[in-house]
Design an enzyme around this catalytic site. Structure first.
Site, PDB file in Angstrom:
ATOM      1  N   ASP A  55       0.838  -1.202   0.000  1.00 29.41           N
ATOM      2  CA  ASP A  55       0.000   0.000   0.000  1.00 29.41           C
ATOM      3  C   ASP A  55       0.873   1.253   0.000  1.00 29.41           C
ATOM      4  O   ASP A  55       1.945   1.267   0.615  1.00 29.41           O
ATOM      5  CB  ASP A  55      -0.878   0.026   1.275  1.00 29.41           C
ATOM      6  CG  ASP A  55      -1.924  -1.095   1.252  1.00 29.41           C
ATOM      7  OD1 ASP A  55      -2.205  -1.593   0.142  1.00 29.41           O
ATOM      8  OD2 ASP A  55      -2.416  -1.480   2.323  1.00 29.41           O
ATOM      9  N   ASP A  61       1.579   8.879   7.336  1.00 31.87           N
ATOM     10  CA  ASP A  61       1.632   7.490   7.848  1.00 31.87           C
ATOM     11  C   ASP A  61       2.958   7.284   8.580  1.00 31.87           C
ATOM     12  O   ASP A  61       3.026   6.773   9.694  1.00 31.87           O
ATOM     13  CB  ASP A  61       1.569   6.481   6.688  1.00 31.87           C
ATOM     14  CG  ASP A  61       0.173   6.283   6.109  1.00 31.87           C
ATOM     15  OD1 ASP A  61       0.055   6.198   4.877  1.00 31.87           O
ATOM     16  OD2 ASP A  61      -0.794   6.221   6.900  1.00 31.87           O
ATOM     17  N   GLU A  83       1.516  -1.214  10.993  1.00 37.21           N
ATOM     18  CA  GLU A  83       1.258  -1.321   9.542  1.00 37.21           C
ATOM     19  C   GLU A  83       2.443  -0.825   8.738  1.00 37.21           C
ATOM     20  O   GLU A  83       2.700  -1.269   7.637  1.00 37.21           O
ATOM     21  CB  GLU A  83       0.016  -0.505   9.186  1.00 37.21           C
ATOM     22  CG  GLU A  83      -0.307  -0.537   7.706  1.00 37.21           C
ATOM     23  CD  GLU A  83      -1.430   0.399   7.310  1.00 37.21           C
ATOM     24  OE1 GLU A  83      -1.908   1.163   8.156  1.00 37.21           O
ATOM     25  OE2 GLU A  83      -1.825   0.345   6.140  1.00 37.21           O
ATOM     26  N   GLU A  84       3.174   0.146   9.320  1.00 36.18           N
ATOM     27  CA  GLU A  84       4.269   0.783   8.568  1.00 36.18           C
ATOM     28  C   GLU A  84       5.625   0.122   8.796  1.00 36.18           C
ATOM     29  O   GLU A  84       6.641   0.596   8.276  1.00 36.18           O
ATOM     30  CB  GLU A  84       4.345   2.275   8.916  1.00 36.18           C
ATOM     31  CG  GLU A  84       3.021   3.013   8.838  1.00 36.18           C
ATOM     32  CD  GLU A  84       2.225   2.761   7.549  1.00 36.18           C
ATOM     33  OE1 GLU A  84       0.986   2.840   7.583  1.00 36.18           O
ATOM     34  OE2 GLU A  84       2.851   2.467   6.503  1.00 36.18           O
ATOM     35  N   ASP A 102      -2.038   0.687  14.071  1.00 38.04           N
ATOM     36  CA  ASP A 102      -2.210   1.263  12.756  1.00 38.04           C
ATOM     37  C   ASP A 102      -2.016   2.751  12.996  1.00 38.04           C
ATOM     38  O   ASP A 102      -2.939   3.425  13.474  1.00 38.04           O
ATOM     39  CB  ASP A 102      -3.629   0.946  12.232  1.00 38.04           C
ATOM     40  CG  ASP A 102      -3.868   1.560  10.867  1.00 38.04           C
ATOM     41  OD1 ASP A 102      -4.947   1.296  10.293  1.00 38.04           O
ATOM     42  OD2 ASP A 102      -3.010   2.335  10.400  1.00 38.04           O
ATOM     43  N   LEU A 104      -1.800   5.469  11.283  1.00 38.65           N
ATOM     44  CA  LEU A 104      -2.768   6.388  10.688  1.00 38.65           C
ATOM     45  C   LEU A 104      -3.714   5.577   9.813  1.00 38.65           C
ATOM     46  O   LEU A 104      -3.336   5.055   8.767  1.00 38.65           O
ATOM     47  CB  LEU A 104      -2.058   7.471   9.859  1.00 38.65           C
ATOM     48  CG  LEU A 104      -2.893   8.730   9.664  1.00 38.65           C
ATOM     49  CD1 LEU A 104      -3.193   9.404  11.001  1.00 38.65           C
ATOM     50  CD2 LEU A 104      -2.177   9.711   8.764  1.00 38.65           C
ATOM     51  N   ASP A 105      -4.948   5.458  10.286  1.00 41.09           N
ATOM     52  CA  ASP A 105      -5.956   4.678   9.549  1.00 41.09           C
ATOM     53  C   ASP A 105      -6.784   5.631   8.682  1.00 41.09           C
ATOM     54  O   ASP A 105      -7.145   6.721   9.123  1.00 41.09           O
ATOM     55  CB  ASP A 105      -6.863   3.959  10.548  1.00 41.09           C
ATOM     56  CG  ASP A 105      -8.033   3.295   9.848  1.00 41.09           C
ATOM     57  OD1 ASP A 105      -7.800   2.335   9.098  1.00 41.09           O
ATOM     58  OD2 ASP A 105      -9.171   3.793  10.005  1.00 41.09           O
ATOM     59  N   GLU A 266      -5.990  -3.816  13.149  1.00 40.78           N
ATOM     60  CA  GLU A 266      -7.294  -3.201  12.818  1.00 40.78           C
ATOM     61  C   GLU A 266      -8.431  -4.048  13.384  1.00 40.78           C
ATOM     62  O   GLU A 266      -9.153  -3.599  14.271  1.00 40.78           O
ATOM     63  CB  GLU A 266      -7.442  -3.043  11.289  1.00 40.78           C
ATOM     64  CG  GLU A 266      -6.527  -1.946  10.718  1.00 40.78           C
ATOM     65  CD  GLU A 266      -6.525  -1.869   9.194  1.00 40.78           C
ATOM     66  OE1 GLU A 266      -6.460  -2.923   8.541  1.00 40.78           O
ATOM     67  OE2 GLU A 266      -6.582  -0.743   8.664  1.00 40.78           O
TER      68      GLU A 266
HETATM   69  P1  AHG Z   1      -5.279   2.367   6.082  1.00 43.83           P
HETATM   70  O1  AHG Z   1      -5.403   3.787   5.612  1.00 43.83           O
HETATM   71  O2  AHG Z   1      -4.693   2.253   7.452  1.00 43.83           O
HETATM   72  O3  AHG Z   1      -4.607   1.488   5.056  1.00 43.83           O
HETATM   73  O4  AHG Z   1      -6.765   1.799   6.266  1.00 43.83           O
HETATM   74  C1  AHG Z   1      -7.679   1.971   5.255  1.00 43.83           C
HETATM   75  C2  AHG Z   1      -8.753   0.943   5.405  1.00 43.83           C
HETATM   76  C3  AHG Z   1      -9.826   1.336   6.404  1.00 43.83           C
HETATM   77  O5  AHG Z   1      -9.573   2.508   7.093  1.00 43.83           O
HETATM   78  C4  AHG Z   1     -11.058   1.523   5.544  1.00 43.83           C
HETATM   79  O6  AHG Z   1     -12.187   0.989   6.178  1.00 43.83           O
HETATM   80  C5  AHG Z   1     -10.730   0.775   4.293  1.00 43.83           C
HETATM   81  O7  AHG Z   1      -9.328   0.802   4.143  1.00 43.83           O
HETATM   82  C6  AHG Z   1     -11.351   1.420   3.090  1.00 43.83           C
HETATM   83  O8  AHG Z   1     -11.094   0.523   2.025  1.00 43.83           O
HETATM   84  P2  AHG Z   1     -11.596   0.918   0.534  1.00 43.83           P
HETATM   85  O9  AHG Z   1     -10.737   2.089   0.133  1.00 43.83           O
HETATM   86  O10 AHG Z   1     -11.344  -0.335  -0.258  1.00 43.83           O
HETATM   87  O11 AHG Z   1     -13.051   1.262   0.651  1.00 43.83           O
HETATM   88 MN    MN Z   2      -6.092   1.143   8.580  1.00 45.40          MN
HETATM   89 MN    MN Z   3      -2.850   2.950   8.217  1.00 42.71          MN
END
Ligand code: AHG
Ligand code: MN
Ligand code: MN
Length: 320
Positions: A55, A61, A83-84, A102, A104-105, A266
């Site tokens: 990702d 992040d 996560e990082e 996590d 920064l979610d 998460e």
């Molecule tokens: P992160 O930014 O830590 O990678 O988490 C993103 C996750 C979560 O926060 C959210 O519910 C989901 O990704 C959204 O996924 P889509 O973009 O596929 O909808």
């Molecule tokens: Mn997340």
């Molecule tokens: Mn994150």
């Protein structure tokens, strides 16, 4: 009541209380950093990197992860997984607790000023070596929580004795309790799913969502609404406050055949808070907190929220 006072009165383990207080201080700094994002040098903002999940890593992040590490280094913590970070960080001490985060979610929402947050999970090592301690199931958590950097900076926390909601008092820069007994309504008429991926859904998900969309003319005989923020912390916060059901199921995309969300930093911490607030959190069939952990970045399908709805969804999965 202040967070510090609540922990003094309710957290039997002093080390655990210190860790939570320091994570709260880290979150206050992350919250401030987000609000001054335009001051991060342009070169930093454009810096792109990829995390172990493939990702995109945003500068915030990485900055959030660095802030958490700084605060954990002055806490009684033996190790940290995030996560990082590809693997866990061994702080080379004999402390009992380990932390998952996590940092920064909801990163995809940073540039558009939509609520994002920080999620954490705290477990004892239970006499295990660190590499084994980081593969304990979610039932071993002693505490979990998440911060939401939104119109208010808020904080949901559980010590295993219910779920509490705090809000940051910006004048004194401390978290104060605003609900000491968060309780999720058993039933709801609001679901949360990324409906763009309908063509990838498994049949239980397709059936459950179709029944909701059929409204009062359909088998559910009631109308539903939908919300999807795209930040797990924002959707979880809404569900803890007014009920609802959140679904990020496994889907036909190879990368997400085990769901998108990660189990250790998460699904597990969110599941602990949801169950402590009277809701349910499953991977389809099993309670999230019972799911075996094989590795730190393991993905899991995640369905959680108002217990009546999670039970209906689980029945579809059992009848598959
Ligand atoms: P992160 O930014 O830590 O990678 O988490 C993103 C996750 C979560 O926060 C959210 O519910 C989901 O990704 C959204 O996924 P889509 O973009 O596929 O909808
Ligand atoms: Mn997340
Ligand atoms: Mn994150």
């Amino acid at each position: 009541m202040l967070l510090k006072e609540y922990l003094t009165d309710n957290c039997e383990n002093e080390q655990l209380a210190i860790i939570i207080n320091n994570l709260a201080d880290a979150a206050i700094l992350i919250s401030k950093t987000i609000k001054t994002i335009n001051k991060i040098s342009q070169s930093e903002v454009n810096k792109k990197s990829i995390n172990v999940d493939g990702d995109l890593q945003k500068p915030l992040d990485i900055k959030s992860d660095e802030i958490i590490i700084d605060y954990l280094k002055k806490s009684p913590v033996a190790g940290y997984a995030s996560e990082e970070q590809e693997g866990f960080i061994d702080f080379k001490n004999n402390n009992e607790f380990i932390v998952f985060a996590d940092p920064l979610d909801g990163s995809s929402n940073i540039d558009v000023n939509v609520s994002i947050g920080t999620i954490f999970s705290i477990m004892p090592k239970n006499n295990l070596l660190l590499d084994k301690a980081f593969t304990q199931s979610g039932a071993k958590q002693k505490s979990s929580g998440f911060f939401v950097y939104g119109p208010q900076t808020t904080f949901f926390l559980t010590l295993g004795k219910g779920t509490l909601l705090f809000a940051l008092d910006e004048n004194i820069e401390m978290f104060v309790i605003i609900n000491d007994e968060v309780s999720i309504p058993k039933s709801t008429s609001e679901f949360a799913i990324n409906a763009a991926y309908k063509r990838y859904w498994n049949s239980p998900t397709a059936k459950y969502i179709q029944d909701c969309q059929d409204g009062e003319e359909g088998s559910r005989k009631k109308n539903f609404g939908m919300r999807w923020v795209g930040s797990l912390v924002a959707d979880a916060s809404r569900i803890l406050i007014r009920g609802g059901v959140f679904l990020y199921p496994s889907d036909a995309r190879t990368k997400y055949k085990n769901g998108r969300l990660r189990l250790t930093y998460e699904a597990n911490p969110i599941a602990f808070l949801i169950e402590q607030a009277g809701g349910k959190a499953i991977n389809g069939i099993d309670d999230i907190l019972t799911v075996p952990v094989k590795n730190i970045h393991q993905r899991s399908p995640l369905v959680f929220g108002s217990s009546d709805e999670v039970i209906i969804y689980r029945k579809h999965c059992e009848n598959l």
